[in-house]
Design an enzyme around this catalytic site. Structure first.
Site, short mmCIF file in Angstrom:
data_model
loop_
_atom_site.label_atom_id
_atom_site.label_comp_id
_atom_site.label_asym_id
_atom_site.label_seq_id
_atom_site.Cartn_x
_atom_site.Cartn_y
_atom_site.Cartn_z
N LYS A 19 -2.20 -1.53 -3.89
CA LYS A 19 -3.04 -0.34 -3.84
C LYS A 19 -2.20 0.91 -3.93
O LYS A 19 -1.18 0.97 -3.24
CB LYS A 19 -3.79 -0.38 -2.50
CG LYS A 19 -4.68 0.77 -2.21
CD LYS A 19 -5.27 0.58 -0.85
CE LYS A 19 -6.12 1.79 -0.52
NZ LYS A 19 -6.49 1.81 0.86
N LYS A 30 0.85 -1.20 0.00
CA LYS A 30 0.00 0.00 0.00
C LYS A 30 0.88 1.24 0.00
O LYS A 30 1.65 1.46 0.94
CB LYS A 30 -0.90 -0.02 1.23
CG LYS A 30 -1.81 1.20 1.33
CD LYS A 30 -2.81 1.06 2.45
CE LYS A 30 -3.68 2.30 2.57
NZ LYS A 30 -4.66 2.20 3.66
C1 PBG Z 1 -7.68 3.25 5.48
C2 PBG Z 1 -7.91 3.18 4.03
C3 PBG Z 1 -7.68 4.15 3.04
C4 PBG Z 1 -8.16 3.62 1.84
C5 PBG Z 1 -8.63 2.35 2.13
N1 PBG Z 1 -8.45 2.09 3.48
C6 PBG Z 1 -7.18 5.53 3.15
C7 PBG Z 1 -5.80 5.79 3.50
O1 PBG Z 1 -5.00 4.90 3.76
O2 PBG Z 1 -5.49 6.96 3.58
C8 PBG Z 1 -8.17 4.31 0.52
C9 PBG Z 1 -9.18 3.81 -0.44
C10 PBG Z 1 -9.47 4.70 -1.59
O3 PBG Z 1 -8.83 5.75 -1.81
O4 PBG Z 1 -10.39 4.36 -2.33
N2 PBG Z 1 -6.39 3.14 5.91
#
Ligand code: PBG
Length: 326
Positions: A248, A195
């Protein structure tokens, strides 16, 4: 002079010929649809930066689920927006936390739907970070305890899959041990293994109301410049017992998706994030691109890159369009 060349166009000569040799396919089962459950009553609010995506309260959830089922979507990913937030994100792991309430409801009314629970604290903490903080520091090991509690609460509520997105070190090991000890040996972990600290999460932070109140997430989410780091992250998650690996965001990281697919023998999941969705919507609303063909091409690109599953806000549109084309 006799020219020597290959006639690649032979296999593109008609729609039937093209479909005969098509290498990848999109289907309803590929998609996981994210849902934002808002604690409160009578709320069905469109997220301004994500047209077509709504925050819904429990009283609107049944209608929303019926629509999802009617579209042929088989799984949802739940995010919660609690009424109250605190320093330790208690609503994430409280028995009556909004995700737990929504999970129980969905599993009772729509038992065939797979409920994936996002395991993170950022929507529940007053400071908006994914773990507990001391000063401006996000603490790793102290956060693990709360994330384990969250995962167990989600499993107790009936979640089919636990999807930790917090990017603390050791979260898969800690959650696996916690789930096993609590008797949930059968519940798989879909790890947000890779991520990146991405600007593409902007619209989500409006949807989930979980923007960090100070600093950013760069001490726990990954540097977009790095590839080897993705292997390190995924390797440790596999060792710690992950059952799925998420990459992601999606579109800017398809090289990493292919790397993961070629390296690990686990289902690979792409999260086609909020910013990717918002860009296409905005351009389509301006009449600058053809939404249907752009979205289907993006999703197909993700499958071709090696994604087995795609988490996407465009899931409903995509299955509708795919059906139209049949
Ligand atoms: C929570 C989380 C996030 C997303 C999914 N789970 C935000 C982040 O990490 O700031 C992002 C999903 C999206 O942008 O569609 N940690």
């Amino acid at each position: 002079m006799e020219l020597q060349f290959k006639r690649h166009r032979r296999l593109r000569s008609s729609a039937s010929m093209r479909s005969l040799v098509r290498e990848n396919h999109l289907k309803a089962e590929d998609f996981i649809y994210p849902l934002f459950i808002y604690e409160g009553d009578n709320i069905r609010k469109e997220v301004s930066s994500m047209p077509g995506v709504y925050q819904v309260s429990m009283d609107h959830l049944e209608a929303e689920m019926e629509d999802i089922v009617a579209h042929g979507i088989k799984s949802v990913l739940l995010f919660g927006i609690p009424k109250t937030k605190d320093a330790c994100g208690e609503q994430a792991y409280h028995d009556h936390g909004i995700v737990q309430v929504a999970t129980r409801f969905i599993k009772e009314k729509f038992p065939e739907i797979i409920v994936v629970a996002d395991t993170c604290l950022c929507e529940y903490t007053s400071h908006g970070h994914c773990g507990v903080v001391e000063g401006e520091k996000v603490l790793n090991d102290q956060s693990l305890e709360l994330l384990v509690k969250t995962a167990i609460a989600q499993a107790e509520a009936g979640a089919d899959i636990i999807a930790p997105s917090n990017m603390m070190d050791g979260f898969v090991a800690a959650i696996r041990a916690g789930l096993d000890e609590a008797g949930f040996t059968e519940i798989p972990i879909m790890s947000y293994a890779v991520k990146y600290a991405s600007a593409f999460y902007g619209p989500f932070r409006e949807a989930a109301e979980g923007a960090p109140q100070f600093g950013d997430r760069k001490t726990y989410q990954m540097d977009p410049a790095n590839r080897m780091e993705a292997f390190r992250e995924a390797e440790s998650d596999v060792e710690e017992g992950a059952d799925f690996l998420i990459v992601k965001p999606g579109m800017p990281y398809l090289d990493i998706v292919r790397d993961m697919k070629n390296t690990f023998n686990l289902p690979i999941v792409i999260y086609n994030v909020s910013g990717e969705y918002a860009m296409v919507k905005a351009a389509a609303q301006n009449g600058w691109i053809d939404e249907k063909n752009t979205v289907l091409e993006m999703l197909m690109g993700m499958k071709r890159a090696g994604a087995d599953l795609i988490i996407t806000y465009a899931a409903k549109d995509a299955v509708r369009w795919l059906r139209e084309d049949q």
